[in-house]
Scaffold this motif. Sequence first.
Motif, PDB file in Angstrom:
ATOM      1  N   VAL A   1       6.856  -6.806 -16.228  1.00 46.06           N
ATOM      2  CA  VAL A   1       8.214  -6.355 -15.935  1.00 46.06           C
ATOM      3  C   VAL A   1       9.198  -7.315 -16.575  1.00 46.06           C
ATOM      4  N   SER A   2      10.112  -6.783 -17.369  1.00 45.89           N
ATOM      5  CA  SER A   2      11.078  -7.626 -18.078  1.00 45.89           C
ATOM      6  C   SER A   2      12.305  -7.948 -17.238  1.00 45.89           C
ATOM      7  N   ASP A   3      12.758  -6.977 -16.438  1.00 44.09           N
ATOM      8  CA  ASP A   3      13.965  -7.184 -15.631  1.00 44.09           C
ATOM      9  C   ASP A   3      13.971  -6.172 -14.499  1.00 44.09           C
ATOM     10  N   ILE A   4      14.838  -6.383 -13.535  1.00 45.32           N
ATOM     11  CA  ILE A   4      14.913  -5.483 -12.385  1.00 45.32           C
ATOM     12  C   ILE A   4      16.361  -5.283 -11.973  1.00 45.32           C
ATOM     13  N   VAL A   5      16.692  -4.040 -11.598  1.00 39.01           N
ATOM     14  CA  VAL A   5      17.973  -3.746 -10.957  1.00 39.01           C
ATOM     15  C   VAL A   5      17.652  -2.927  -9.716  1.00 39.01           C
ATOM     16  N   THR A   6      18.556  -2.938  -8.767  1.00 44.46           N
ATOM     17  CA  THR A   6      18.311  -2.245  -7.506  1.00 44.46           C
ATOM     18  C   THR A   6      19.362  -1.174  -7.248  1.00 44.46           C
ATOM     19  N   VAL A   7      18.915  -0.094  -6.603  1.00 44.23           N
ATOM     20  CA  VAL A   7      19.807   0.994  -6.209  1.00 44.23           C
ATOM     21  C   VAL A   7      19.790   1.061  -4.691  1.00 44.23           C
ATOM     22  N   CYS A   8      20.943   0.884  -4.080  1.00 46.15           N
ATOM     23  CA  CYS A   8      21.065   0.933  -2.621  1.00 46.15           C
ATOM     24  C   CYS A   8      22.324   1.723  -2.268  1.00 46.15           C
ATOM     25  N   GLN A   9      22.182   2.718  -1.438  1.00 52.74           N
ATOM     26  CA  GLN A   9      23.319   3.564  -1.101  1.00 52.74           C
ATOM     27  C   GLN A   9      24.397   2.835  -0.313  1.00 52.74           C
ATOM     28  N   ASP A  10      24.030   1.754   0.357  1.00 51.70           N
ATOM     29  CA  ASP A  10      25.028   1.026   1.155  1.00 51.70           C
ATOM     30  C   ASP A  10      25.832   0.027   0.332  1.00 51.70           C
ATOM     31  N   GLY A  11      25.585  -0.024  -0.997  1.00 48.19           N
ATOM     32  CA  GLY A  11      26.359  -0.907  -1.858  1.00 48.19           C
ATOM     33  C   GLY A  11      25.826  -2.312  -1.969  1.00 48.19           C
TER      34      GLY A  11
ATOM     35  N   ALA B   1       0.822  -1.209   0.000  1.00 45.52           N
ATOM     36  CA  ALA B   1       0.000   0.000   0.000  1.00 45.52           C
ATOM     37  C   ALA B   1       0.853   1.255   0.000  1.00 45.52           C
ATOM     38  N   GLN B   2       2.108   1.139   0.487  1.00 44.92           N
ATOM     39  CA  GLN B   2       3.000   2.292   0.540  1.00 44.92           C
ATOM     40  C   GLN B   2       3.709   2.536  -0.788  1.00 44.92           C
ATOM     41  N   LEU B   3       3.382   1.739  -1.802  1.00 42.67           N
ATOM     42  CA  LEU B   3       4.081   1.825  -3.077  1.00 42.67           C
ATOM     43  C   LEU B   3       3.623   3.081  -3.805  1.00 42.67           C
ATOM     44  N   CYS B   4       4.359   4.177  -3.625  1.00 40.38           N
ATOM     45  CA  CYS B   4       3.874   5.452  -4.155  1.00 40.38           C
ATOM     46  C   CYS B   4       4.936   6.199  -4.934  1.00 40.38           C
ATOM     47  N   SER B   5       6.082   5.595  -5.188  1.00 40.65           N
ATOM     48  CA  SER B   5       7.132   6.310  -5.886  1.00 40.65           C
ATOM     49  C   SER B   5       7.273   5.867  -7.336  1.00 40.65           C
ATOM     50  N   LEU B   6       6.214   5.259  -7.874  1.00 44.38           N
ATOM     51  CA  LEU B   6       6.221   4.921  -9.292  1.00 44.38           C
ATOM     52  C   LEU B   6       6.140   6.220 -10.087  1.00 44.38           C
TER      53      LEU B   6
ATOM     54  N   GLY C   1       9.104  -2.370 -25.462  1.00 43.40           N
ATOM     55  CA  GLY C   1       8.100  -2.615 -24.437  1.00 43.40           C
ATOM     56  C   GLY C   1       7.350  -3.919 -24.559  1.00 43.40           C
ATOM     57  N   VAL C   2       7.642  -4.702 -25.580  1.00 37.19           N
ATOM     58  CA  VAL C   2       6.916  -5.960 -25.776  1.00 37.19           C
ATOM     59  C   VAL C   2       7.101  -6.887 -24.575  1.00 37.19           C
ATOM     60  N   ASN C   3       8.303  -6.894 -24.028  1.00 32.05           N
ATOM     61  CA  ASN C   3       8.589  -7.777 -22.899  1.00 32.05           C
ATOM     62  C   ASN C   3       8.333  -7.113 -21.543  1.00 32.05           C
ATOM     63  N   GLY C   4       7.843  -5.880 -21.576  1.00 33.79           N
ATOM     64  CA  GLY C   4       7.511  -5.210 -20.327  1.00 33.79           C
ATOM     65  C   GLY C   4       8.485  -4.106 -19.965  1.00 33.79           C
ATOM     66  N   PHE C   5       8.314  -3.570 -18.757  1.00 30.07           N
ATOM     67  CA  PHE C   5       9.122  -2.458 -18.269  1.00 30.07           C
ATOM     68  C   PHE C   5      10.429  -2.945 -17.644  1.00 30.07           C
ATOM     69  N   TYR C   6      11.446  -2.117 -17.770  1.00 27.43           N
ATOM     70  CA  TYR C   6      12.709  -2.326 -17.079  1.00 27.43           C
ATOM     71  C   TYR C   6      12.570  -1.607 -15.738  1.00 27.43           C
ATOM     72  N   LEU C   7      12.557  -2.359 -14.662  1.00 25.19           N
ATOM     73  CA  LEU C   7      12.256  -1.814 -13.345  1.00 25.19           C
ATOM     74  C   LEU C   7      13.534  -1.478 -12.579  1.00 25.19           C
ATOM     75  N   ILE C   8      13.598  -0.230 -12.101  1.00 27.62           N
ATOM     76  CA  ILE C   8      14.676   0.207 -11.223  1.00 27.62           C
ATOM     77  C   ILE C   8      14.070   0.411  -9.838  1.00 27.62           C
ATOM     78  N   TYR C   9      14.453  -0.431  -8.903  1.00 29.82           N
ATOM     79  CA  TYR C   9      13.946  -0.296  -7.538  1.00 29.82           C
ATOM     80  C   TYR C   9      14.959   0.501  -6.724  1.00 29.82           C
ATOM     81  N   ILE C  10      14.490   1.600  -6.122  1.00 34.55           N
ATOM     82  CA  ILE C  10      15.371   2.517  -5.398  1.00 34.55           C
ATOM     83  C   ILE C  10      15.087   2.393  -3.905  1.00 34.55           C
ATOM     84  N   SER C  11      16.022   1.821  -3.188  1.00 31.65           N
ATOM     85  CA  SER C  11      15.852   1.633  -1.747  1.00 31.65           C
ATOM     86  C   SER C  11      15.828   2.972  -1.023  1.00 31.65           C
TER      87      SER C  11
ATOM     88  N   MET D   1      10.305   3.194 -12.258  1.00 30.59           N
ATOM     89  CA  MET D   1      11.064   3.373 -11.024  1.00 30.59           C
ATOM     90  C   MET D   1      10.129   3.286  -9.833  1.00 30.59           C
ATOM     91  N   ILE D   2      10.515   2.504  -8.869  1.00 30.92           N
ATOM     92  CA  ILE D   2       9.735   2.332  -7.652  1.00 30.92           C
ATOM     93  C   ILE D   2      10.655   2.539  -6.456  1.00 30.92           C
TER      94      ILE D   2
END
Length: 336
Positions: A246-256, A2-7, A276-286, A305-306
């Motif tokens: 979603v086609s793939d996902i990568v993550t961003v974390c400041q702690d490495g 429910a807190q997912l609001c940074s899309l 876009g046929v295979n979906g969105f490239y998702l960047i998850y930002i911690s 981006m989420i």
Amino acid sequence: MAQLCSLLTLCLFFLVPSFLSPSFAGVPPSAPVSAGTICKSTPNPSYCRAVLPNHTTNVYNYGRFSIRKSLSQSRKFLKLVDKYLRKYQPSLPTSAIHALQDCRFLTVLNIDFLLSSFKTVNGTSTTLSLVEADDIQTFLSAILTNQQTCLDSIQSIASTWSIRNGLSVPLSNDTKLCSVSLALFTKGWVPKKKRKATWKPRNKQRGFKRGRLHLKMSSRTRSIYETVSRRKLLQTTDDTDEEVLVSDIVTVCQDGSGNFTTINDAIAAAPNNTNGVNGFYLIYISGGVYQEYISIAKNKKYLMMIGDGINQTIITGNRSVVDGWTTFNSATFGKF
């Protein structure tokens, strides 16, 4: 979830002209009409008459001419901006340099939009599909917005009158011509049922249901997402209209602990020109405070981006007009 609001959904809004008069609206686009007649139903009739060829032809030929002339004038304006940057940059204040750089960036973008638009209109003399018409209206309306942004930046540099006066007039004329191009395009190439409509999103915004987002992804991608977000994905339904692929996902974390420590690095690594046929490239930002200025290039398509939620994932900066930055370049997030 429910807190997912940074899309971040990035949209270009286009303006559907509403100035087509009844008499002009009844003329078939393929019928010969004088420049004087056609210009009466454009936003700038006198300027329209001054730039269109003084002979009788149809809306398609007038439209192609105006877009081609818009392209030519944009290229001339770009050369003028480059001239000012070369000649005056050593003596200009920072604010003026930034204003010129804004205009240069936006004009290059406009030239690209006009090239795409002309390629489409030059290939047909009939109404386009709704999707194709939507694209060109979006391009031409975005050009008008970019020109106004450039003009705002130029008018703000009161200390450099020679630059301000030298650029304001040609830029104002470019804006008038683009508005004429948009009017002619709407008359000639846009289906009637869309021409009368107000703005609507190009595609149905799927995925949100009762404040939640249904993501459809592989088991590997799902595992990564649930680990980094500490949330379980909602069970998917049989209704694919309620799912976002979603086609793939990568993550961003400041702690490495993720794939990247900065958002810009993650964007740079994203694939270019995906369809876009295979979906969105998702960047998850911690969660964290990211002091970055994010610019998403036009070739970075179908990015999603989420973040971790409100007051968790924060993108911030400290640019201000006081320090010589333009309003355009003070934004922490933009798509170009």
